[in-house]
Design a protein around this motif. Structure first.
Motif, PDB file in Angstrom:
ATOM      1  N   ASN A   1      -6.821  -1.856  -4.562  1.00 40.36           N
ATOM      2  CA  ASN A   1      -7.567  -1.010  -3.633  1.00 40.36           C
ATOM      3  C   ASN A   1      -8.250   0.091  -4.431  1.00 40.36           C
ATOM      4  O   ASN A   1      -7.630   0.733  -5.276  1.00 40.36           O
ATOM      5  CB  ASN A   1      -6.655  -0.405  -2.566  1.00 40.36           C
TER       6      ASN A   1
ATOM      7  N   GLN B   1      -4.624   5.961   0.576  1.00 42.62           N
ATOM      8  CA  GLN B   1      -5.956   5.423   0.354  1.00 42.62           C
ATOM      9  C   GLN B   1      -7.054   6.396   0.778  1.00 42.62           C
ATOM     10  O   GLN B   1      -6.821   7.384   1.469  1.00 42.62           O
ATOM     11  CB  GLN B   1      -6.110   4.103   1.121  1.00 42.62           C
TER      12      GLN B   1
ATOM     13  N   THR C   1       0.811  -1.222   0.000  1.00 44.88           N
ATOM     14  CA  THR C   1       0.000   0.000   0.000  1.00 44.88           C
ATOM     15  C   THR C   1       0.842   1.268   0.000  1.00 44.88           C
ATOM     16  O   THR C   1       0.301   2.367   0.051  1.00 44.88           O
ATOM     17  CB  THR C   1      -0.934   0.019   1.228  1.00 44.88           C
TER      18      THR C   1
END
Length: 821
Positions: A523, A211, A119
């Motif tokens: 994601n 994110q 991530t």
């Protein structure tokens, strides 16, 4: 001579290559098939073992930097085992589930960290924080050495990330957003950052492309996790610059855990190393606590509280700054009268409730309140002489100003007050099923701000009052002006402003393995933010923005351990109160959210060098910004135009190599190239205030081969100059200059009297200590003269202005002691 001695010491310490024992910790809660705790289970790792308590909790110290197998055994269940490889001082949490069938968790080689790699999250060892030599004394010094971040003020905890300013960085503590002061105006006024280094368990950082679950800022996320102690622990740290103490407790049944810290800091040593002589009496103090109550295996309640008091009594006396050339040396002499008295009081409290509905669903509720009262009062008169310096060697008056080329005075006055009250209520949830994970959240924030701004400045040169810079017919001090006396700058405003915000996010994550055994991570998410600005004499205005974001990561099944990552989206920053207030102090409720289309392409390559682990990280990024709210930067004080009248862009490349350059220690080198420009009112592109083209940072740890208890920590920084040398009133399209490069080297030496590898029998005076370390630090080893702004004065004879650098701190020595019980 001192420089040569220091260089020899660094060279000597840098040759050490002796490996000593490293440890990590594995802990968690052992559960049965019904998610009930399993007491009395034996957890083995070779000859080391422990037994789970009545709540199923266990904690085991294991060797680091090598693969180990942990076996869990209980008479009522089948044995289970798992394999891990942990880094030094890592605290790895795993909650195994026992069943009546044979179970093997398999190889979980730092699963949590691997997910963060996918991530784009950087994770930093907590042990490095307490040892790194830091002028600001906070965790932010460590963040400034990471890829993507820059700073040119050692007295400030603020940092810039990839062309953004200080207001564009998110900070979370245990998923709770924290705030920074509004009125803070100069480096010497920054005391303690919110984050208490003694309480930290994990530190994660993202420099962009983060994110949707993270908030509405344009640049970065600093995500801090505080400890949840499982046994009594305490620490005391003291130095010439302040002191800190922390205490962690845990009840017998492990249901109630607390960790609290108190800090005091005094920056007088640094201020007194500057060229301005002062009477400086600061007081920076705070108390912070984090409490965890485990009501049951499914319900956990947390409380985070903080009280901070920063007081400043600042009385400048005199200053002499030498500049110019060898052939034409010039000096600025200033004599001051008056003083500055500032005070910042903040109170913060937050409750967080976690409810584990089942092993797939977790629900959270967070409520927090932030209250700040801030004042800045000062009346300072500065009278200056600009003149030629005596350069006759052997003369009794060598270095004195013998002939004045310019004289003048400057009177600054302020009575600024701000009272801010924030209230937040937030719900978050996570649902996991078959490698899919859904995260969502909704949040309401109410901001009530009462602000009074009164500032003025009068400038006199050669007996003439200088008119404001925007006056057309202003030829002073060369020709007298017969109009009324008015301040050179004058800001007066009183604002009562309310901001109501509704925000929310939803995101989906999925991790899978292809037929070729390559790993894929996806994601995708979206944020929405609605805000309403209202108040006295303010027209109520409501706006809404939507921010889609996505990430994809690919880890091929190669012999070389590589991860490729692409992330980005649309990032909005709805204006905070400071962005609504223009340079004259007037609130503009129509200010739009700044918008950034952000793309990041990254790669991480893990490899062995000298049979030790290393990692090379690289990220290329591009930002296209619209509705830009331009600003000027005075030290760390930001003043916005409150007018979305510009577009901008930023692009660059960041590299970071970290690993064990010396066995058993983690060090890293970071390099960055950045270019960011803005186009104001379609006048063309010029450099933004944060256009710091090149950044180099290094954090290096070492120890003496035959004396492993003697360690060294070196922190090096080099940043090219930013556009900050122009007068604040100058049109940047006509007059733009850069400050000189920022160069700084700080070094710390420590000797471990007691530690994990150095224990003593009962009866010895060092027996009670888990750790006892004596340290010696040298800040700004080579005494580089770094400037943060320029003071502009007039030479009435040549009809020109001089930009005299405002230098930061010189060389400072410090002694410190760290103790853990």
């Amino acid at each position: 001579m001192l420089k040569k001695i220091v260089l020899l010491l660094l060279l000597f310490l840098a040759t050490s290559l002796t490996l000593h024992a490293q440890k990590a910790t594995v802990q968690g809660v052992i559960l049965d098939e019904d998610n009930q705790p399993v007491p009395g289970a034996t957890i083995n790792c070779g000859e080391d073992y422990t037994i789970s308590d009545i709540n199923g909790f266990y904690k085991l110290e294991v060797p680091a930097l090598k693969e180990i197998t942990i076996i869990i055994d209980h008479v009522s269940f089948k044995p289970t085992k798992f394999t891990v490889t942990l880094s030094n001082a890592e605290n790895f949490v795993v909650n195994p589930k026992l069943s009546t069938d044979v179970t093997s968790i398999g190889e979980v080689q730092v699963t949590a960290n691997k997910r963060k790699v996918l991530t784009g999250i950087q994770t930093v060892s907590v042990d490095v924080i307490k040892n790194i030599p830091s002028a600001s004394g906070g965790v932010e010094t460590l963040v400034k050495s990471l890829m993507g971040t820059t700073s040119n003020n050692e007295l400030s905890s603020q940092y810039s990330v990839r062309g953004g300013n200080y207001d564009e960085n998110l900070v979370y503590v245990n998923e709770i957003e924290v705030y920074r002061p509004f009125l803070i105006r100069s480096g010497q006024q920054e005391g303690l950052s919110f984050i208490n280094s003694d309480l930290i368990q994990n530190l994660d950082f993202s420099a962009g492309g983060f994110q949707a679950k993270y908030g509405d800022k344009l640049s970065s996320v600093l995500d801090i996790t505080y400890k949840v102690p499982t046994e009594f622990e305490a620490s005391v740290n003291a130095s010439f610059m302040g002191a800190a103490a922390s205490v962690g407790t845990s009840s017998k049944n492990k249901k109630l855990s607390t960790i609290s810290g108190i800090r005091y800091r005094n920056n007088s040593m640094f201020i007194n190393s500057k060229q301005t002589e002062t009477n400086y009496d600061p007081l920076f103090a705070d108390f912070q606590t984090y409490i965890t109550y485990k009501a049951s295996n499914k319900f956990i309640l947390n409380f985070l509280g903080n009280f901070s008091m920063n007081q400043y009594n600042y009385q400048p006396l005199s200053r002499q700054t030498n500049f110019g050339t060898i052939d034409d040396p010039v000096a600025l002499l200033i004599y001051y009268e008056g003083q500055e008295e500032d005070e910042y009081l903040t109170t913060f409290g937050a409750f967080k409730a976690n409810y584990l509905v089942n092993e797939d669903l977790t629900l959270k509720l967070i409520g927090s309140t932030y209250h700040a009262t801030e004042q800045e009062y000062y009346d300072i008169l500065g009278q200056y002489r600009l003149g030629e310096v005596n350069t006759s060697i052997g003369d009794d008056n060598l270095g004195d100003v013998e002939f004045s080329e310019g004289i003048g005075s400057q009177l600054n006055h302020a009575r600024n007050n701000l009272d801010a009250l924030f209230f937040n209520l937030e719900h978050k949830g996570t649902y996991t099923k078959n490698k899919h994970q859904l995260d969502w959240g909704v949040k309401y924030t109410h901001e009530d701000i009462r602000d009074r701004l009164v500032e003025w400045e009068v400038i006199d040169s050669a007996g003439f009052s200088i008119r404001p810079y925007f006056e057309i017919d202003n030829d002073q001090p060369y020709n007298a002006y017969e109009g009324p006396l008015v301040p050179y700058q004058n800001v007066r405003a009183t604002n009562f402003t309310n901001i109501d915000r509704f925000s929310g996010y939803g995101q989906w994550s999925y991790k899978t393995t292809t037929s070729s055994k390559a790993k894929l991570f996806f994601n995708a998410g979206v944020r929405a933010h609605n805000w309403t600005v209202s108040g006295e004499d303010i027209e109520t205005t409501t706006q809404t923005v939507v921010s889609p974001r996505a990430q994809i990561a690919f880890k091929p099944n190669w012999k070389k351990d590589m991860v490729f990552r692409l992330s980005g989206g649309v990032y909005h920053q709805p204006p905070i109160y400071r962005e609504l207030r223009d340079s004259s102090g007037i609130v503009n409720p129509d200010v739009k959210a700044q918008k950034s289309i952000h793309a990041v392409l990254g790669n991480e390559y893990s490899f062995l060098l000298w049979n030790r682990p290393f990692k090379l990280k690289s990220e290329a990024y591009y930002k296209h910004l619209t509705d830009v709210n331009t600003y000027t930067l005075e030290n760390v004080r930001i003043r916005y135009s409150a007018d979305n009248n510009a577009v901008a862009y930023a692009y660059g490349l960041d590299l970071q190599l970290n690993g064990e350059f010396v066995p058993g220690t983690e060090s890293w080198i970071s390099f960055g190239y950045l270019k960011t420009e803005e186009n104001i009112d379609n006048r063309g592109y010029i450099a933004r205030p944060t256009d710091q083209r090149v950044k180099f940072g290094m954090l290096f740890q070492d120890y003496v081969p035959n004396i492993p208890s003697l360690k060294m920590y070196l922190n090096l920084t080099y940043n090219t100059g930013v556009p900050g040398g122009s007068p604040s009133y100058a049109d940047p399209y006509i007059y733009q200059t850069r400050l000189k490069s920022y160069k700084r080297a700080d070094v710390g030496f420590s000797y471990v009297l007691a530690g994990e590898d150095k224990t003593f029998d009962e009866g010895h005076w060092l027996h009670p200590f888990k750790e006892f370390t004596l340290g010696f630090e040298i800040f700004n080893i080579f005494e580089n003269l770094n400037s943060i702004t320029n003071t502009w004065v007039r030479d009435v004879y040549t009809k020109s202005q001089y930009g005299i650098p405002n230098y930061m701190t010189g060389r400072v020595f410090n002694l410190k002691v760290n103790m853990k019980f």
